[in-house]
Write an enzyme that holds these catalytic residues in place. Structure first.
Site, PDB file in Angstrom:
ATOM      1  N   CYS A 124       0.819  -1.208   0.000  1.00 41.97           N
ATOM      2  CA  CYS A 124       0.000   0.000   0.000  1.00 41.97           C
ATOM      3  C   CYS A 124       0.856   1.262   0.000  1.00 41.97           C
ATOM      4  O   CYS A 124       0.430   2.317  -0.438  1.00 41.97           O
ATOM      5  CB  CYS A 124      -0.974  -0.016   1.164  1.00 41.97           C
ATOM      6  SG  CYS A 124      -0.231  -0.537   2.685  1.00 41.97           S
ATOM      7  N   GLU A 126       7.312  -2.455  11.292  1.00 42.69           N
ATOM      8  CA  GLU A 126       6.048  -3.193  11.089  1.00 42.69           C
ATOM      9  C   GLU A 126       6.362  -4.510  10.370  1.00 42.69           C
ATOM     10  O   GLU A 126       7.256  -4.574   9.526  1.00 42.69           O
ATOM     11  CB  GLU A 126       5.039  -2.336  10.315  1.00 42.69           C
ATOM     12  CG  GLU A 126       5.560  -1.705   9.038  1.00 42.69           C
ATOM     13  CD  GLU A 126       5.249  -2.502   7.814  1.00 42.69           C
ATOM     14  OE1 GLU A 126       4.500  -3.466   7.936  1.00 42.69           O
ATOM     15  OE2 GLU A 126       5.783  -2.178   6.747  1.00 42.69           O
ATOM     16  N   GLY A 181     -20.556   2.553  20.981  1.00 43.96           N
ATOM     17  CA  GLY A 181     -20.296   3.345  19.783  1.00 43.96           C
ATOM     18  C   GLY A 181     -19.903   2.481  18.599  1.00 43.96           C
ATOM     19  O   GLY A 181     -19.888   1.244  18.670  1.00 43.96           O
TER      20      GLY A 181
END
Lengths: 281, 465
Positions: free
Chosen positions: B59, B124, B199
């Site tokens: 990405c 990551e 929520g």
């Protein structure tokens, strides 16, 4: 001769601390093995050379100190394995080492022959029960201290690190507090209290019985008895609150710490300030 | 033989530019087409420019790792860059947003990418997997050959070393992960705890996913409008995840509140949803069992005063953010250490690559000497075995130092010149440094032969002794 043997495990425990200093993961394993090795040696000394039953006059008080060190380590190892919290060994080991060294230096103390003669079994049971109970409370004390520090860290959100355990060495994980979780620490504290309280209760009752035999009067406001009863009361209140009202967390931990401090007080009280009241000459 | 990397990442290009590149490489089919088109790029003599290629798309980056043909000068990489810019944007002027690395720079860059030092979030773990996928794909297309195989294996190796020897990946940096880690600090058996999610916020969704991943089974979701909560569950979670989720009515949630151990709040409300007065009596009903509140909404939905209640732990987005920031710093510091490891690995690879140049020269030199000895000695020695033995040991003795010198000079910058000098000196024309298409295979064969011979000779010499 026996006294010199105490120094072997004591030395191993102290030495294991130097191993712990570097941050290597593999070295930490050695630390744990060393502590276990120390415990095994302690147990060997206890089972091979000890002769607690053949109590003679003068009594070697050092043997009871050694027994205290052994039972403390035994409890820590048991809890460590059962709750998978090996790190408590890290905090217990110095206590045990201090105990062993005290055992080495402690002088011979005489117990009044009156007691030795007629009440030998009761005296022995009294000592052993109290020592087991105290050791459990000592563990509760240490766990409570960890709890208090860790809780404060989480509440204040300061110095709180989140690390990925797989890629961090264990000592570092312990320093950062990753392995402690509050609920588990609280549970251990509760277990220690639950198991230790009956021991200490029976132990104190026997102590009062012995004291009555010694002074021929049942209730006299002797300092040692007052101290023991206060200690007992603290733990009794703590246990009651926990069982009935679900007292938990910080307050319970603080009470555990106070209770243990009282134990230390009353023990040193009876040994150093009023030895005669404790049946010592 | 040169290694060339052309690509664009979050550091060099804007998001829409990265998008338009990755869109054209989205399917396997399109990547295959692109690979074939690049392999078909020819120089002015009609020879293929690129020999091997691996296409990496994630990405945040699209990268083409290439090994150029031996006649293609690496500096001519801008031809390829130009071509790539035209391919994706139809405009050669766009080539500025692509970066280009050659040889050592390229190797270092690839190792950094594999070790996740070049990522947007340093450390990551996904990038290594993506790189492996890209490499496997290239292998499937037969687009990766000897050089890139070695390069990629070395890169995976390097990434592993970095991961284990530095703390680049040690400290988590996502809010959802941090939330789970914090719960582990409070609760013992996290799997049995009940979670309430107030929520339908995005960050909350990720955190819930993380909780499910960790093995929590009782997760309840509520929202002011129940339909929205139902739709949210329907849209955001997978089938397996939905099994652990229950939607409850907003009117009910306060009644059930004492049962929950972890409350996650991520609503769009302007005001506090949970107030001090709500929680204070709750903790008595819970018999002082610890309660963990996570407020990941902006503006805050849980009254910060609540943190003062004993056995209640409240973390808001700022608290978690601060911890993550710390971890980011740790990672960046560790990245410096990691770069040293990358440099070492890159140097090792470059040494190996350079030594490839020397092998054909050494072999032809040995053959030449052997031939000379053969013709001279056959006049005096009749026994073939004895003759071979003498020839081999003489060749070894004569060529020991020159061989070392050739190997050494091949890894230096003017290595090609010294190799040329040696060739001229001994008239070794049969071997051409600018070898043909199958050059590397030939080299391989030659290298194998050379090794076998050397081993053979050693045993023979031992026997004679």
């Amino acid at each position: 001769m026996l006294k010199e043997l105490y120094l072997i495990p004591a030395f191993i425990y102290i030495f294991s601390y130097f191993i712990f200093l570097p941050k290597e993961k593999k070295i930490y394993k050695i630390f744990i093995y060393l502590i276990y090795a120390g415990f095994v040696i302690q147990s060997l000394i206890f089972f091979l050379f000890f002769d607690i039953k053949g109590l003679t006059v003068p009594v070697h008080i050092d043997r009871f100190v050694f027994f205290n060190a052994w039972i403390l380590m035994f409890i820590a190892v048991l809890f460590g394995i059962f709750y998978k919290v090996e790190y408590i060994l890290l905090f217990i080991a110095p206590l045990v080492a201090i105990n062993l060294i005290i055992g080495f230096f402690v002088p011979h103390v005489l117990i009044k022959p009156v007691i030795i003669g007629a009440y030998k079994t009761i005296l022995l049971t009294h000592i052993i029960l109290i020592l087991i109970g105290d050791s459990l409370f000592a563990l509760a004390f240490i766990v409570s201290l960890i709890y208090i520090f860790q809780e404060r860290k989480i509440k204040n959100k300061k110095n709180l690190k989140i690390l990925n355990l797989e890629s961090v060495s264990l000592p570092e994980a312990i320093r950062s507090g990753r392995r402690y979780n509050l609920e588990l620490l609280d549970n251990i504290n509760y277990q220690c209290l639950k198991i230790g309280f009956p021991f200490i209760t029976v132990g104190i009752v026997m102590g009062i019985y012995l004291s009555a035999a010694l002074f021929k009067i049942v209730i006299v406001a002797k300092p040692i008895e007052i101290m023991s009863l206060i200690t007992w009361l603290i733990y009794a209140v703590l246990l009651h609150e926990r069982m009935a009202k679900g007292l938990r967390g910080k307050k319970a931990a603080i009470l555990s710490v106070i209770g243990f401090l009282f134990i230390i007080f009353s023990l040193s009280f009876s040994f150093y300030l009023f030895p005669s009241f404790h049946g010592l000459e | 033989m040169d290694i060339l990397i052309i690509g664009l990442s979050h550091k060099s290009a804007e998001i829409h530019e990265r998008e338009s590149v990755s869109k054209k490489l989205l399917s396997l089919e399109s990547r295959k087409d692109f690979t074939n088109e690049l392999l078909a790029v020819k120089d002015e003599f009609g020879r293929p420019f690129i020999k091997e290629i691996v296409v990496l798309t994630t990405c945040n980056r699209s990268e083409f790792i290439m090994s150029l043909s031996s006649w293609a000068p690496g500096k001519g990489g801008h031809v390829v860059k130009n071509y790539v810019a035209k391919y994706f944007f139809g405009d050669a002027a766009k080539e500025d947003i692509f970066y280009m690395y050659l040889n050592e720079g390229a190797v270092k860059h690839l190792f950094c990418v594999a070790s996740s030092l070049d990522s947007m979030i340093v450390g990551e773990p996904q990038i290594l997997g993506q790189l492996k996928v890209a490499y496997n794909e290239a292998c499937g297309l037969k687009a990766s050959g000897q050089l890139l195989n070695k390069l990629f294996h070395k890169a995976f190796n390097c990434a592993k070393t970095v991961r284990t020897e530095t703390k680049v990946a040690a400290s988590p940096v996502s809010v959802s992960y941090a939330a789970v880690e914090l719960s582990k600090k409070i609760f013992n058996v996290l799997e049995e705890k009940k979670v309430l999610f107030l929520g339908t916020g995005e960050m909350g969704k990720l955190t819930v996913k993380h909780f499910i991943k960790y093995g929590l089974k009782n997760i309840y979701i509520t929202n002011r409008t129940k339909e929205k909560a139902l739709r949210f569950v329907e849209e955001s979670f997978g089938v397996a995840e939905k099994e652990q989720l229950n939607v409850i009515d907003f009117s009910e949630y306060y009644k059930l509140l004492p049962n929950f151990d972890i409350v996650l709040c991520s609503t769009g409300s302007e005001d506090y949803v949970l107030k001090y007065e709500d929680i204070k009596p709750l903790i008595k009903i819970r018999k002082q069992r610890p309660l963990f509140l996570i407020d990941i909404s902006m503006p805050r939905n849980i009254d910060p005063e609540i943190n003062k209640i004993p056995n209640v732990y409240l973390f808001d987005i700022d608290d978690i953010g601060r911890m993550i920031e710390n971890n980011m710093e740790i990672r960046n510091q560790e990245a410096e250490e990691a770069k040293k490891l990358v440099d070492i690995a890159a140097k090792e690879f470059m040494d190996w690559k350079e030594s490839l140049n020397a092998v054909p020269v050494i072999i032809s030199l040995r053959n030449k000497i052997k031939d000379i000895l053969e013709t001279e000695l056959s006049m005096h020695i009749g026994d073939k075995n004895e003759k071979d033995l003498i020839i081999n040991s003489l060749t070894n003795k004569i060529l020991h130092e020159p061989t070392m010198l050739i190997k050494k000079s091949s890894s230096e910058t003017d290595g090609v010149n010294s190799l040329k000098a040696i060739k001229a000196l001994f008239n070794l024309d049969s071997i051409d440094l600018t070898e043909d298409e199958n050059g590397i295979e030939k080299e391989n064969e030659a290298a194998r032969k050379y090794r076998l011979e050397a081993a053979d000779n050693k045993t023979k010499i031992k026997l004679v002794k």
